[in-house]
Motif scaffolding. Sequence first.
Motif, PDB file in Angstrom:
ATOM      1  N   HIS A   9       0.820  -1.212   0.000  1.00 43.30           N
ATOM      2  CA  HIS A   9       0.000   0.000   0.000  1.00 43.30           C
ATOM      3  C   HIS A   9       0.853   1.261   0.000  1.00 43.30           C
ATOM      4  N   GLN A  10       0.227   2.357  -0.398  1.00 48.10           N
ATOM      5  CA  GLN A  10       0.832   3.675  -0.324  1.00 48.10           C
ATOM      6  C   GLN A  10       0.851   4.081   1.151  1.00 48.10           C
ATOM      7  N   ILE A  31      16.160   5.982  -5.803  1.00 49.07           N
ATOM      8  CA  ILE A  31      15.102   5.361  -5.018  1.00 49.07           C
ATOM      9  C   ILE A  31      13.811   5.313  -5.828  1.00 49.07           C
ATOM     10  N   SER A  32      13.221   4.126  -5.939  1.00 45.56           N
ATOM     11  CA  SER A  32      11.939   3.958  -6.612  1.00 45.56           C
ATOM     12  C   SER A  32      10.960   3.288  -5.661  1.00 45.56           C
ATOM     13  N   PHE A  33       9.683   3.548  -5.882  1.00 45.08           N
ATOM     14  CA  PHE A  33       8.636   2.997  -5.035  1.00 45.08           C
ATOM     15  C   PHE A  33       7.628   2.242  -5.894  1.00 45.08           C
ATOM     16  N   VAL A  34       7.271   1.041  -5.444  1.00 53.79           N
ATOM     17  CA  VAL A  34       6.279   0.229  -6.148  1.00 53.79           C
ATOM     18  C   VAL A  34       5.216  -0.188  -5.140  1.00 53.79           C
ATOM     19  N   ALA A  35       3.963   0.094  -5.453  1.00 49.16           N
ATOM     20  CA  ALA A  35       2.837  -0.372  -4.636  1.00 49.16           C
ATOM     21  C   ALA A  35       2.052  -1.381  -5.462  1.00 49.16           C
ATOM     22  N   LEU A  36       1.772  -2.529  -4.884  1.00 55.49           N
ATOM     23  CA  LEU A  36       1.053  -3.556  -5.638  1.00 55.49           C
ATOM     24  C   LEU A  36      -0.441  -3.290  -5.698  1.00 55.49           C
ATOM     25  N   THR A  37      -1.008  -2.631  -4.673  1.00 52.98           N
ATOM     26  CA  THR A  37      -2.440  -2.318  -4.718  1.00 52.98           C
ATOM     27  C   THR A  37      -2.638  -0.823  -4.933  1.00 52.98           C
ATOM     28  N   ASN A  38      -3.882  -0.473  -5.268  1.00 53.21           N
ATOM     29  CA  ASN A  38      -4.182   0.936  -5.531  1.00 53.21           C
ATOM     30  C   ASN A  38      -4.646   1.696  -4.292  1.00 53.21           C
ATOM     31  N   GLY A  39      -4.745   1.033  -3.155  1.00 53.14           N
ATOM     32  CA  GLY A  39      -5.095   1.719  -1.920  1.00 53.14           C
ATOM     33  C   GLY A  39      -6.522   2.218  -1.841  1.00 53.14           C
ATOM     34  N   ASP A  40      -7.417   1.644  -2.658  1.00 56.35           N
ATOM     35  CA  ASP A  40      -8.758   2.220  -2.757  1.00 56.35           C
ATOM     36  C   ASP A  40      -9.640   1.994  -1.531  1.00 56.35           C
ATOM     37  N   GLU A  61      -0.647  11.194  -3.123  1.00 55.13           N
ATOM     38  CA  GLU A  61       0.158  11.267  -1.903  1.00 55.13           C
ATOM     39  C   GLU A  61       1.465  10.488  -2.063  1.00 55.13           C
ATOM     40  N   MET A  62       1.371   9.284  -2.636  1.00 51.52           N
ATOM     41  CA  MET A  62       2.571   8.475  -2.825  1.00 51.52           C
ATOM     42  C   MET A  62       3.524   9.124  -3.822  1.00 51.52           C
ATOM     43  N   GLN A  63       2.966   9.736  -4.843  1.00 53.49           N
ATOM     44  CA  GLN A  63       3.805  10.413  -5.834  1.00 53.49           C
ATOM     45  C   GLN A  63       4.575  11.559  -5.185  1.00 53.49           C
ATOM     46  N   SER A  64       3.942  12.239  -4.227  1.00 53.95           N
ATOM     47  CA  SER A  64       4.621  13.350  -3.562  1.00 53.95           C
ATOM     48  C   SER A  64       5.819  12.854  -2.752  1.00 53.95           C
ATOM     49  N   VAL A  65       5.704  11.658  -2.172  1.00 59.00           N
ATOM     50  CA  VAL A  65       6.842  11.079  -1.457  1.00 59.00           C
ATOM     51  C   VAL A  65       7.951  10.737  -2.445  1.00 59.00           C
ATOM     52  N   ALA A  66       7.586  10.086  -3.549  1.00 56.89           N
ATOM     53  CA  ALA A  66       8.583   9.742  -4.566  1.00 56.89           C
ATOM     54  C   ALA A  66       9.271  10.991  -5.105  1.00 56.89           C
ATOM     55  N   ASP A  67       8.504  12.060  -5.289  1.00 58.12           N
ATOM     56  CA  ASP A  67       9.069  13.306  -5.812  1.00 58.12           C
ATOM     57  C   ASP A  67      10.125  13.876  -4.876  1.00 58.12           C
ATOM     58  N   THR A  72      10.906   7.433  -8.855  1.00 55.02           N
ATOM     59  CA  THR A  72       9.803   6.914  -9.657  1.00 55.02           C
ATOM     60  C   THR A  72       8.798   6.204  -8.756  1.00 55.02           C
ATOM     61  N   TYR A  73       7.522   6.375  -9.065  1.00 56.93           N
ATOM     62  CA  TYR A  73       6.467   5.633  -8.369  1.00 56.93           C
ATOM     63  C   TYR A  73       5.687   4.825  -9.398  1.00 56.93           C
ATOM     64  N   VAL A  74       5.550   3.527  -9.128  1.00 54.99           N
ATOM     65  CA  VAL A  74       4.801   2.623 -10.000  1.00 54.99           C
ATOM     66  C   VAL A  74       3.741   1.926  -9.160  1.00 54.99           C
ATOM     67  N   CYS A  75       2.512   1.893  -9.643  1.00 57.88           N
ATOM     68  CA  CYS A  75       1.431   1.180  -8.966  1.00 57.88           C
ATOM     69  C   CYS A  75       0.905   0.089  -9.889  1.00 57.88           C
ATOM     70  N   LEU A  76       0.886  -1.145  -9.396  1.00 56.66           N
ATOM     71  CA  LEU A  76       0.364  -2.248 -10.204  1.00 56.66           C
ATOM     72  C   LEU A  76      -1.156  -2.269 -10.230  1.00 56.66           C
ATOM     73  N   GLY A  77      -1.807  -1.519  -9.339  1.00 58.04           N
ATOM     74  CA  GLY A  77      -3.242  -1.291  -9.449  1.00 58.04           C
ATOM     75  C   GLY A  77      -4.153  -2.406  -8.986  1.00 58.04           C
TER      76      GLY A  77
END
Length: 237
Positions: A9-10, A31-40, A61-67, A72-77
């Motif tokens: 999760h984010q 540093i890159s961030f990958v979240a497997l779920t979309n946090g919905d 919110e997660m993109q702001s941390v990556a920034d 890079t922020y990638v979400c598998l959704g």
Amino acid sequence: MNIVCVTAHQDDEMNCLGTLLRLHRERGDRISFVALTNGDRGASWTPDAPLAETAAVRAAEMQSVADAFGGTYVCLGEPDEFLFDTTDVRMRLIETLRALSAELIFTHNPAEYNQDHVTTAQVTCHAALMTEIASIPTSSAALARAPGIFHLTPGEGYGFDGTHFVALPPEIVAEKSRLIRLHVSQNEVIRERGGRDFADRMEERDRATGARIAQDAAEVFRPCLLDRRIPFGNVLP
């Protein structure tokens, strides 16, 4: 070094943010961030919250941390709280790790309090090894070497035997708290339920961890001991 934080999760990255900050600032690691779920399902106690809107908020919110890392922020959704180990999830994570040229991964512990976390740990351990297997083709070429893995602490009560400590100086503690609070929606939820936000709770945990090694604050990790995924201990600060 190319470091990838793979979580369910984010906001789960808060368990290693201080270490990531030190690696980025002191060595210039990518540093890159990958979240497997979309946090919905992140609007936990608001049953009528539109899932798509919650997912969009958490992505921002997660993109702001990556920034903050220039990363890079990638979400598998995958749907929040309904993550499963499937061929599709495995293949997309293998491709993501290859595309990011992962050399070191931080991910959940295989024994956790949340099943999404457990599944993420299991899928990540498998996908990391598969990144170097050329007979599993994806859009990106196979890596020359499978990335090492460090597991994040789930907190007390889950049999986590942390062995690698990273001290957090005051400026890193402060910046970690600032970044955690970029997850505004999640901090509001936890503050409403318990009076303190995630940043407060994490600082308390980090200070308790630091006391174990005579430091003001620290984070602790456990190396993955699976063949070809064992990290070198000296890659940590």
